[in-house]
Design an enzyme around this catalytic site. Structure first.
Site, mmCIF file in Angstrom:
data_model
loop_
_atom_site.group_PDB
_atom_site.id
_atom_site.type_symbol
_atom_site.label_atom_id
_atom_site.label_comp_id
_atom_site.label_asym_id
_atom_site.label_seq_id
_atom_site.Cartn_x
_atom_site.Cartn_y
_atom_site.Cartn_z
ATOM 1 N N HIS A 17 0.832 -1.205 0.000
ATOM 2 C CA HIS A 17 0.000 0.000 0.000
ATOM 3 C C HIS A 17 0.876 1.267 0.000
ATOM 4 C CE1 HIS A 17 -3.029 -2.649 2.335
ATOM 5 N NE2 HIS A 17 -3.541 -2.482 1.131
ATOM 6 N N LYS A 41 -18.585 -5.465 7.872
ATOM 7 C CA LYS A 41 -17.392 -6.304 8.032
ATOM 8 C C LYS A 41 -16.798 -6.040 9.401
ATOM 9 C CE LYS A 41 -14.702 -6.724 3.748
ATOM 10 N NZ LYS A 41 -13.454 -6.155 3.212
ATOM 11 N N ARG A 90 -1.931 -6.053 -8.293
ATOM 12 C CA ARG A 90 -0.783 -6.909 -7.948
ATOM 13 C C ARG A 90 -0.579 -8.002 -8.975
ATOM 14 N NH1 ARG A 90 -3.007 -8.171 -2.079
ATOM 15 N NH2 ARG A 90 -4.754 -8.459 -3.476
ATOM 16 N N SER A 128 -2.979 -7.733 3.086
ATOM 17 C CA SER A 128 -3.319 -7.531 4.501
ATOM 18 C C SER A 128 -3.805 -8.829 5.124
ATOM 19 C CB SER A 128 -4.415 -6.472 4.636
ATOM 20 O OG SER A 128 -3.979 -5.241 4.142
HETATM 21 O O1 PNS Z 1 -8.750 -2.791 0.267
HETATM 22 P P1 PNS Z 1 -10.018 -3.309 -0.365
HETATM 23 O O2 PNS Z 1 -10.842 -4.046 0.675
HETATM 24 O O3 PNS Z 1 -9.758 -4.126 -1.584
HETATM 25 O O4 PNS Z 1 -10.873 -2.015 -0.812
HETATM 26 C C1 PNS Z 1 -12.155 -2.149 -1.347
HETATM 27 C C2 PNS Z 1 -12.878 -0.789 -1.444
HETATM 28 C C3 PNS Z 1 -12.836 -0.076 -0.100
HETATM 29 C C4 PNS Z 1 -12.188 0.073 -2.470
HETATM 30 C C5 PNS Z 1 -14.337 -1.065 -1.890
HETATM 31 O O5 PNS Z 1 -14.874 -2.086 -1.105
HETATM 32 C C6 PNS Z 1 -15.230 0.160 -1.812
HETATM 33 O O6 PNS Z 1 -15.059 1.097 -2.537
HETATM 34 N N1 PNS Z 1 -16.203 0.128 -0.863
HETATM 35 C C7 PNS Z 1 -17.107 1.216 -0.637
HETATM 36 C C8 PNS Z 1 -18.540 0.840 -1.049
HETATM 37 C C9 PNS Z 1 -18.731 1.026 -2.529
HETATM 38 O O7 PNS Z 1 -18.630 2.113 -3.064
HETATM 39 N N2 PNS Z 1 -18.990 -0.103 -3.220
HETATM 40 C C10 PNS Z 1 -19.192 -0.121 -4.631
HETATM 41 C C11 PNS Z 1 -17.863 -0.162 -5.350
HETATM 42 S S1 PNS Z 1 -18.107 -0.823 -6.916
#
Ligand code: PNS
Length: 166
Positions: A17, A41, A90, A128
């Site tokens: 990150h 979550k 990645r 993570s």
């Molecule tokens: O580190 P991660 O868990 O891969 O990040 C995922 C994240 C936070 C980018 C994604 O879950 C997100 O944007 N969540 C917010 C809710 C949302 O907007 N969902 C629709 C996205 S298509």
């Protein structure tokens, strides 16, 4: 001003990150690291703990701000006036999910563009969830996360078991 968001769970923040944050910060005037505070979550670290860790590990990058958000990423982007979402890729296995998110976000808000940075090779396997697993069983995580996070993980894990939040 070009403002970008680098969103994620950061549970915890890893060297992978940090690599993306450093490189993304060079591409925008201001980079907002958006820390997802999702009620559905149960993360290992509370959002405020993750924000604190990110502030600590990015303190030397002047144009980075760390903010927790709830709800839709595009709403957060509108709120902070960001026009770019930055995500790290990645491996090819990341691609399908990332493409879906980028396209969905663009449908929801057509002023937002998702830009992908390829994670540097040395961090391409770091995640993570693996860091959490290694730490749970008492393994050495210092190759994957900065010393501040190593200490935070030690406090959070107790003889191989997570100390529950709350
Ligand atoms: O580190 P991660 O868990 O891969 O990040 C995922 C994240 C936070 C980018 C994604 O879950 C997100 O944007 N969540 C917010 C809710 C949302 O907007 N969902 C629709 C996205 S298509």
């Amino acid at each position: 001003m070009r403002r970008g968001i680098y969103p994620g769970s950061f549970d915890p923040v890893t060297f992978g990150h940090i690599d993306i944050i450093k490189r993304a910060a060079k591409q925008v005037d201001e980079l907002i690291v958006g820390v997802l505070n999702n009620n559905t979550k149960t993360p290992l670290f509370l959002a405020k703990e993750r924000v604190k860790m990110l502030n600590e590990v990015t303190k030397d990058i002047p144009n980075v701000k760390v903010i927790a958000f709830q709800g839709l990423l595009v709403d957060f982007a509108k709120e902070v006036g960001a026009t770019m979402i930055i995500r790290g890729l990645r491996a090819i296995s990341d691609f399908e999910y990332e493409l879906q998110m980028a396209q969905t976000n663009h449908k929801l808000y057509d002023q937002i563009e998702t830009v992908f940075l390829f994670t540097s090779e040395e961090f391409s396997y770091v995640s993570s969830s693996l860091v959490r697993e290694v730490a749970t069983f008492g393994g050495d995580i210092s190759q994957f996360v900065p010393p501040y996070v190593v200490e935070a993980m030690k406090e959070k894990t107790n003889k191989g078991e997570y100390k529950k939040n709350e």
